[in-house]
Design a protein around this motif. Structure first.
Motif, PDB file in Angstrom:
ATOM      1  N   MET A 186      10.927  20.884  27.766  1.00 16.79           N
ATOM      2  CA  MET A 186      11.036  19.800  28.734  1.00 16.79           C
ATOM      3  C   MET A 186      11.704  20.334  29.993  1.00 16.79           C
ATOM      4  N   VAL A 187      11.262  19.835  31.129  1.00 21.13           N
ATOM      5  CA  VAL A 187      11.863  20.186  32.410  1.00 21.13           C
ATOM      6  C   VAL A 187      12.535  18.949  32.978  1.00 21.13           C
ATOM      7  N   VAL A 188      13.827  19.074  33.267  1.00 27.15           N
ATOM      8  CA  VAL A 188      14.571  17.959  33.856  1.00 27.15           C
ATOM      9  C   VAL A 188      14.432  18.054  35.370  1.00 27.15           C
ATOM     10  N   THR A 189      13.868  17.010  35.968  1.00 28.30           N
ATOM     11  CA  THR A 189      13.619  16.986  37.402  1.00 28.30           C
ATOM     12  C   THR A 189      14.564  16.015  38.095  1.00 28.30           C
ATOM     13  N   ALA A 242       8.107  16.184  31.669  1.00 32.51           N
ATOM     14  CA  ALA A 242       9.142  16.105  32.689  1.00 32.51           C
ATOM     15  C   ALA A 242      10.072  14.948  32.355  1.00 32.51           C
ATOM     16  N   VAL A 243      11.358  15.186  32.487  1.00 35.59           N
ATOM     17  CA  VAL A 243      12.374  14.151  32.281  1.00 35.59           C
ATOM     18  C   VAL A 243      13.081  13.962  33.616  1.00 35.59           C
ATOM     19  N   HIS A 244      12.897  12.806  34.227  1.00 36.71           N
ATOM     20  CA  HIS A 244      13.491  12.596  35.546  1.00 36.71           C
ATOM     21  C   HIS A 244      14.944  12.158  35.409  1.00 36.71           C
ATOM     22  N   ASN A 245      15.815  12.799  36.182  1.00 38.39           N
ATOM     23  CA  ASN A 245      17.225  12.441  36.221  1.00 38.39           C
ATOM     24  C   ASN A 245      17.521  11.756  37.552  1.00 38.39           C
ATOM     25  N   PRO A 246      17.639  10.435  37.567  1.00 36.37           N
ATOM     26  CA  PRO A 246      17.893   9.736  38.828  1.00 36.37           C
ATOM     27  C   PRO A 246      19.285   9.983  39.384  1.00 36.37           C
ATOM     28  N   MET A 283      24.955  19.003  37.617  1.00 31.32           N
ATOM     29  CA  MET A 283      24.115  19.492  36.525  1.00 31.32           C
ATOM     30  C   MET A 283      24.402  18.791  35.204  1.00 31.32           C
ATOM     31  N   TYR A 284      25.635  18.344  34.986  1.00 30.36           N
ATOM     32  CA  TYR A 284      25.964  17.707  33.703  1.00 30.36           C
ATOM     33  C   TYR A 284      25.078  16.491  33.470  1.00 30.36           C
ATOM     34  N   SER A 285      24.795  15.738  34.522  1.00 24.32           N
ATOM     35  CA  SER A 285      23.939  14.554  34.359  1.00 24.32           C
ATOM     36  C   SER A 285      22.529  14.958  33.954  1.00 24.32           C
ATOM     37  N   SER A 286      22.067  16.118  34.402  1.00 22.94           N
ATOM     38  CA  SER A 286      20.735  16.602  34.006  1.00 22.94           C
ATOM     39  C   SER A 286      20.739  17.046  32.549  1.00 22.94           C
ATOM     40  N   VAL A 287      21.838  17.646  32.121  1.00 25.37           N
ATOM     41  CA  VAL A 287      21.959  18.006  30.711  1.00 25.37           C
ATOM     42  C   VAL A 287      21.894  16.744  29.849  1.00 25.37           C
ATOM     43  N   GLU A 314      13.078  16.678  44.679  1.00 27.14           N
ATOM     44  CA  GLU A 314      11.708  17.196  44.828  1.00 27.14           C
ATOM     45  C   GLU A 314      10.899  17.075  43.537  1.00 27.14           C
ATOM     46  N   ALA A 315      11.185  16.045  42.729  1.00 29.30           N
ATOM     47  CA  ALA A 315      10.459  15.874  41.464  1.00 29.30           C
ATOM     48  C   ALA A 315       8.964  15.742  41.679  1.00 29.30           C
ATOM     49  N   GLU A 316       8.577  15.095  42.761  1.00 27.22           N
ATOM     50  CA  GLU A 316       7.150  14.869  43.006  1.00 27.22           C
ATOM     51  C   GLU A 316       6.408  16.172  43.265  1.00 27.22           C
ATOM     52  N   GLN A 317       7.121  17.214  43.713  1.00 31.34           N
ATOM     53  CA  GLN A 317       6.470  18.508  43.899  1.00 31.34           C
ATOM     54  C   GLN A 317       6.220  19.201  42.560  1.00 31.34           C
ATOM     55  N   LEU A 318       7.141  19.037  41.640  1.00 23.48           N
ATOM     56  CA  LEU A 318       7.024  19.699  40.342  1.00 23.48           C
ATOM     57  C   LEU A 318       6.034  19.016  39.418  1.00 23.48           C
ATOM     58  N   GLN A 319       5.937  17.717  39.490  1.00 24.53           N
ATOM     59  CA  GLN A 319       5.197  16.945  38.500  1.00 24.53           C
ATOM     60  C   GLN A 319       3.758  17.416  38.305  1.00 24.53           C
ATOM     61  N   PRO A 320       2.970  17.648  39.368  1.00 24.48           N
ATOM     62  CA  PRO A 320       1.571  18.085  39.145  1.00 24.48           C
ATOM     63  C   PRO A 320       1.474  19.409  38.373  1.00 24.48           C
ATOM     64  N   LEU A 321       2.346  20.356  38.706  1.00 23.17           N
ATOM     65  CA  LEU A 321       2.314  21.651  38.016  1.00 23.17           C
ATOM     66  C   LEU A 321       2.681  21.491  36.552  1.00 23.17           C
TER      67      LEU A 321
END
Length: 380
Positions: A54-57, A75-79, A85-89, A60-67
């Motif tokens: 899983m990739v935490v985005t 993809a796991v979006h972190n608002p 970084m702790y919130s992304s973990v 620029e999440a919208e740039q990563l999503q298509p790839l």
């Protein structure tokens, strides 16, 4: 009847939600050796057999999503990525399936970790199931740590004070460290200068660096005289490579250096060339292993020298840790085997092969052996 324990289930979380402020460009999508940085990080885990990635985005999440969609990666979006970084973990841990026993955490900007490193970490976890397994290179811890599910609840409940490191530090007594032969665990790319360094290293990632070779020799307790011999062989082989490359060939100097340093890694064991090749293959360097396999005996077709023939010749030009002529190198063998026809034939064949390679070097460089070795540091 005893219960059969299922193999551990592993997952990988790649953290790609940051702002890349020091880089000035969105790091996960920067090019690196023919692909993007994020693809390199994903490839590390795919190559190690980890399928739950899983990739935490965030930024620029919208740039990563298509790839990520094209690669079949969740993809796991972190608002709340702006909070650190702790919130992304936490976002990644929260999204993991319930059957995951342990997960890797890898910042996306550490893209040169080798798959064999990930495998070594999983093997250490499977052998004792510690709370955390850290990879280390020459004693220095790096990424990615593997974190057991026993810590997931604590991570999710944490407020992030001190970051993940502070939380993991509380479990140090139940942590484990595995020494790996991979400088990539320490190499991030925060700045353009870091990125420039990694773009140079990435195409050479199939070959261990000098520091990685020395770490391998140390970990396997290879005696120092054998290490000194390998370094002397590397010096001669690299000099020959450089000279040949200035005369039209494209011999890989990194491959030559690594194979020279490691060629006698199993010296003292029966069929040490084959044993050494097997060891180096297991470490994830099959091209180096192929040269090691041939350093005692090889078929040379008389054409332009290549990496394996250069290492073969250089090895025959070094006795212990000093340079000698082929005649001086082989004279003791000819004398020792005078009454052992089979062994004498083997020594004679190796001598003839070395002479043939040397002749090919002379033809390619349009120089005599005396002229060649004047620059290489070995006698004719």
């Amino acid at each position: 009847m005893s219960e059969t324990r299922r193999p551990p289930v592993f997952a990988a979380l790649i953290l790609a939600a940051g702002y890349s402020s020091r880089m000035g460009h969105f790091k996960p999508l920067l090019p690196l050796d023919g692909k993007t940085v994020i693809e390199s990080s994903i490839g590390t885990f795919h190559g190690a057999g980890i399928s739950r990635i899983m990739v935490v985005t965030g930024h620029e999440a919208e740039q990563l999503q298509p790839l990520l969609k094209d690669m079949g990666i969740s993809a796991v979006h972190n608002p709340y990525s702006a909070s650190g970084m702790y919130s992304s973990v936490q976002a990644g841990i929260q999204a993991l399936p319930g059957d995951v026993d342990a997960c890797f955490l890898l910042p996306a900007d550490i893209p040169l970790v080798r798959p064999v490193t990930v495998k070594m970490i999983t093997e250490r976890y499977a052998s004792g199931q510690p709370s955390v397994v850290y990879p280390a290179f020459q004693g220095q811890r790096g990424h990615p740590p593997l974190i057991a599910n026993s810590l997931f609840a604590e991570i999710l409940a944490g407020n992030g004070e001190g970051g993940l490191c502070a939380l993991l530090q509380r479990h140090e007594t139940d942590a484990s460290k595995v020494e790996v032969f991979d400088e990539g665990i320490l190499l991030d790319m925060d700045t353009p200068q870091d990125y420039a360094r990694l773009t140079k290293l990435a195409p050479r990632h199939h070959v261990p660096t000098t520091a990685e070779c020395e770490a391998i020799l140390s970990a396997l307790a290879v005696p120092e005289p054998i290490c000194r011999h390998g370094r002397a062989v590397a010096e001669i082989a690299e000099a020959l490579t450089n000279r040949l490359n200035t005369h039209g060939l494209t011999i890989d100097p990194d491959l030559v250096r690594a194979a020279s340093l490691l060629h006698d890694i199993a010296k003292g064991q029966p069929a040490h060339a084959m044993v050494g090749a097997a060891i180096v293959t297991e470490l994830g360097f099959p091209e180096v292993a192929n040269i090691i396999r041939q350093h005692m005996d090889m078929n040379f077709d008389g054409g332009a020298p290549r990496e394996a023939s250069i290492v073969f010749l250089a090895d025959k030009l070094v006795k212990e840790d000093h340079c000698v002529s082929l005649e001086e190198r082989f004279r003791p063998a000819f004398e020792r085997f005078v009454n052992q026809p089979q062994a004498l034939r083997g020594a004679t064949r190796k001598y003839a092969t070395a002479r043939a390679i040397l002749a090919a070097v002379e033809r390619q460089t349009k120089a005599t052996a005396t002229e060649i070795f004047k620059h290489c540091g070995a006698p004719a």
